[in-house]
Scaffold this motif. Structure first.
Motif, short mmCIF file in Angstrom:
data_model
loop_
_atom_site.label_atom_id
_atom_site.label_comp_id
_atom_site.label_asym_id
_atom_site.label_seq_id
_atom_site.Cartn_x
_atom_site.Cartn_y
_atom_site.Cartn_z
N UNK A 1 0.85 -1.20 0.00
CA UNK A 1 0.00 0.00 0.00
C UNK A 1 0.88 1.25 0.00
N UNK A 2 1.92 1.21 0.83
CA UNK A 2 2.83 2.36 0.91
C UNK A 2 3.53 2.58 -0.43
N UNK A 3 3.91 1.48 -1.06
CA UNK A 3 4.59 1.57 -2.36
C UNK A 3 3.67 2.17 -3.41
N UNK A 4 2.41 1.77 -3.37
CA UNK A 4 1.43 2.34 -4.31
C UNK A 4 1.31 3.85 -4.12
N UNK A 5 1.25 4.29 -2.88
CA UNK A 5 1.17 5.74 -2.61
C UNK A 5 2.41 6.43 -3.17
N UNK A 6 3.57 5.85 -2.89
CA UNK A 6 4.83 6.45 -3.35
C UNK A 6 4.87 6.54 -4.86
N UNK A 7 4.43 5.47 -5.53
CA UNK A 7 4.46 5.48 -7.00
C UNK A 7 3.53 6.53 -7.56
N UNK A 8 2.36 6.66 -6.91
CA UNK A 8 1.38 7.63 -7.39
C UNK A 8 1.97 9.05 -7.43
N UNK A 9 2.80 9.37 -6.44
CA UNK A 9 3.32 10.74 -6.36
C UNK A 9 4.81 10.81 -6.69
N UNK A 10 5.36 9.70 -7.16
CA UNK A 10 6.77 9.68 -7.50
C UNK A 10 7.66 9.98 -6.29
N UNK A 11 7.37 9.32 -5.19
CA UNK A 11 8.12 9.54 -3.95
C UNK A 11 9.14 8.43 -3.77
N UNK A 12 10.13 8.75 -2.94
CA UNK A 12 11.12 7.76 -2.56
C UNK A 12 10.43 6.77 -1.60
N UNK B 1 9.86 14.97 -0.63
CA UNK B 1 10.75 16.14 -0.60
C UNK B 1 9.96 17.37 -1.03
N UNK B 2 9.61 18.21 -0.09
CA UNK B 2 8.83 19.38 -0.43
C UNK B 2 9.56 20.69 -0.20
N UNK B 3 10.70 20.61 0.48
CA UNK B 3 11.39 21.84 0.86
C UNK B 3 11.78 22.71 -0.32
N UNK B 4 12.16 22.05 -1.43
CA UNK B 4 12.61 22.82 -2.58
C UNK B 4 11.44 23.48 -3.29
N UNK B 5 10.21 23.02 -2.97
CA UNK B 5 9.05 23.43 -3.75
C UNK B 5 8.94 24.93 -3.96
N UNK B 6 8.91 25.67 -2.84
CA UNK B 6 8.78 27.11 -3.01
C UNK B 6 10.04 27.81 -2.51
N UNK C 1 -3.03 5.89 9.52
CA UNK C 1 -3.14 7.35 9.59
C UNK C 1 -1.96 8.03 8.88
N UNK C 2 -0.74 7.56 9.16
CA UNK C 2 0.41 8.26 8.58
C UNK C 2 0.53 8.02 7.07
N UNK C 3 0.14 6.84 6.61
CA UNK C 3 0.20 6.59 5.17
C UNK C 3 -0.86 7.41 4.43
N UNK C 4 -2.06 7.44 4.99
CA UNK C 4 -3.11 8.26 4.40
C UNK C 4 -2.70 9.73 4.36
N UNK C 5 -2.06 10.16 5.44
CA UNK C 5 -1.68 11.57 5.55
C UNK C 5 -0.62 11.93 4.52
N UNK C 6 0.40 11.10 4.36
CA UNK C 6 1.47 11.48 3.43
C UNK C 6 0.98 11.45 1.99
N UNK C 7 -0.02 10.65 1.74
CA UNK C 7 -0.66 10.63 0.42
C UNK C 7 -1.21 12.03 0.09
N UNK C 8 -1.91 12.62 1.06
CA UNK C 8 -2.49 13.95 0.86
C UNK C 8 -1.39 15.02 0.81
N UNK C 9 -0.44 14.90 1.74
CA UNK C 9 0.65 15.89 1.83
C UNK C 9 1.39 15.96 0.51
N UNK C 10 1.66 14.80 -0.09
CA UNK C 10 2.40 14.77 -1.35
C UNK C 10 1.55 15.29 -2.50
N UNK C 11 0.26 14.92 -2.49
CA UNK C 11 -0.57 15.36 -3.61
C UNK C 11 -0.79 16.87 -3.55
N UNK C 12 -0.70 17.44 -2.35
CA UNK C 12 -0.89 18.88 -2.19
C UNK C 12 0.40 19.64 -2.42
#
Ligand code: BES
Ligand code: MN
Ligand code: ZN
Length: 514
Positions: free
Chosen positions: A197-208, A244-249, A291-302
């Motif tokens: 499940x975690x891998x699916x989330x990561x793939x969806x958002x291109x995360x490590x 990795x979101x720090x570089x974003x803005x 909870x944490x997997x669901x959360x990072x899914x949203x954090x990454x998509x946002x």
């Protein structure tokens, strides 16, 4: 389900039902009064005559009989205004939507009239989405009890707030996804399935994403996780998803928030076997992970401008010939020796190694979510999560996020006096036996592995699953507790990242150092 903002007059809406909030002891506000007139005074009559009192979860449908465009008008209760917080507000809308689904309404309008102000938009949307949750049925050939709503129309919440609606809907759906995982049986959602499940989330958002199996765990020294998983035929996993979101803005900020979840896919207690009664609930011992997997899914998509990692320590706690024994001494990943007195106090063990893993991977702020202690139910009951923290500054932020998210937490103290209860005759530290201050002791054990970084521990053992059938205004069954808290915390820290966070002098108190 579609959620839209409407500016047309409520009486003109093409919907099955138009819902109007009322608090106890309140009369109809101006906007509701207008509707009341159109309805020939029936709403006012129900309220004045106290047939409808506005109690929380009270939902009363009335036929509109062609007087207005909507087919039905629904009065729904918010309870007393002085009791109304984010969690109860969401609960009221959860109930409204469930009732509407029972009655088969396809299109539901909700009026943002007094006592609901425009600032309640987020809670209204999140609560409504929670009300759409349907436990994925594993019953063959049975129709679901409630039907689906196609559209919710929000009236009177102001225009141009589509982005807020979308975000709130995502938060609600993320919570529901966590609830779905909580509900999944232990033979389905194994440690490996959780990793997938975690891998699916990561793939969806291109995360490590990194998943450690037994061999890697061994070479990394994650013996506490290996020990807990040792009795099971399904090997443990340490799962890490990194956004990795720090570089974003261009936020020049080195904050790395770690969201750490207990992922025990089934907790039999191990050799310190649990009583058979209620043992089946222990399939939800991965609620923190959910909870944490669901959360990072949203954090990454946002695409929040903040570095965030989710770390899940996944294992099945089983008795068996290769299970760890009470009395065993195990060396943790950070080198502390731990005496295992009770194999059923496994959550703190796997979390200890998970914190070490997060720190090794650069975490600067830690929050762990865990169904850790039965004592949390005694201490605070199902209506809130119990928490401890080693850092007042960080805690203030967690608390603020909790309020904003309608995801209650309540902090318990860490007293230096209790540290002695962690000491072992043979090792550096013991996993405490059940005794007084059980929830605090669980937290204090984990604190030993926080490396002095700002850390908060959220014990969701009670809040993740309300088993008290009398406690009707608290979401029953799986609740997804902590999901919105994590999302909100990341949101707040990402806003702070543009200022100077963390503050140079953070007052670090009551760290459970030794
Ligand atoms: N997963 C349980 C805690 C739990 C109990 C969650 C009831 C939800 C409902 C945890 O692993 C556990 O067994 N904790 C023990 C700790 C004790 C042995 C120190 C407990 O609370 O009894
Ligand atoms: Mn246990
Ligand atoms: Zn457990």
């Amino acid at each position: 389900m579609k959620i839209t903002l409407a500016s047309a007059p409520a009486t003109e809406l093409e919907v099955d039902a138009l819902a109007i909030p009322i608090a106890t002891g309140q009369q109809l506000g101006a906007a509701a009064q207008e509707l009341n007139v159109a309805m020939g005074g029936v709403l006012g009559e129900m309220v004045t005559n106290a047939e409808f009192r506005g109690r929380i979860h009270e939902v009363l449908p009335m036929p509109a009989q062609g007087r207005i465009r909507p087919r039905r008008v629904i009065l729904y209760g918010l309870g007393a205004l002085h009791d109304l917080d984010g969690q109860r507000l969401r609960s009221a809308h959860h109930e409204l939507v469930r009732a509407s689904r029972t009655w088969g309404y396809k299109r539901l309008a909700i009026m943002g009239v007094e006592p609901l102000g425009p600032d309640s938009l987020k809670a209204v949307v999140e609560g409504s989405v929670l009300g759409t949750f349907e436990r994925r049925s594993r019953q063959t050939g049975q129709a679901p009890e409630r039907r689906e709503i196609q559209e919710i129309v929000l009236v009177g919440f102001g225009a141009g707030r589509e982005a807020e609606v979308i975000a709130a809907q995502e938060n609600g759906e993320a919570t529901n996804r966590a609830r779905e995982w909580q509900n999944a049986p232990g033979n389905e959602l194994t440690p490996d399935a959780l990793a997938q499940e975690a891998t699916r989330i990561a793939q969806r958002h291109n995360l490590e994403v990194e998943v450690l199996g037994p061999a890697e765990l061994k070479s990394g020294g994650y013996n506490l996780l290996l020990g807990v998983g040792g009795g099971s035929a399904r090997p443990p996993r340490m799962i890490r998803v990194r956004y990795h979101g720090n570089h974003q803005q261009g936020a020049a900020d080195s904050t790395v928030l770690a969201l750490i979840g207990k992922g025990i896919t089934f907790d039999s207690g191990g050799i310190s076997l649990k009583e058979p009664e209620h043992m089946s609930r222990m399939k939800d011992d991965m609620s923190g992970a959910a909870a944490v997997l669901s959360a990072i899914d949203v954090i990454a998509s946002r695409k929040l401008p903040l570095d965030v990692m989710a770390v899940v320590a996944a294992a099945e706690n089983m008795p068996g010939p290769t299970a760890q024994r009470p009395g065993d001494v195990v060396v943790s990943a950070d080198g502390k020796t731990v005496e295992i007195l009770n194999t059923d106090a496994e959550g703190r063990l796997v979390l200890a190694d998970a914190l070490t893993h997060a720190l090794r991977n650069g975490a600067t702020h830690l929050i762990d979510l865990a169904t850790l202690t039965g004592a949390a139910t005694v201490a605070i009951g199902h209506a809130a999560s119990a928490a401890v923290s080693n850092d007042d500054e960080f805690w203030r932020l967690v608390e603020q996020a909790s309020r904003e998210a309608g995801d209650r937490v309540w902090r318990l103290p860490i007293y230096a006096d209790y540290r002695v209860l962690l000491s072992s005759n043979i090792a550096d530290i013991r996993n405490s036996e059940y005794g007084e201050a059980g929830t605090i002791m669980g937290g204090m054990f984990i604190a030993e592995f926080a490396g002095g970084k700002p850390w908060a521990h959220i014990d969701i053992a009670a809040s993740a699953w309300n088993t008290n059938l009398e406690l009707t205004t608290v979401l029953r069954g799986p609740s997804g507790a902590g999901t919105r808290l994590c999302i909100e915390l990341a949101e707040m820290m990402s806003r702070k990242a543009t200022d100077s966070w963390p503050p140079a002098t953070s007052e670090r108190v009551t760290r459970a150092g030794r």
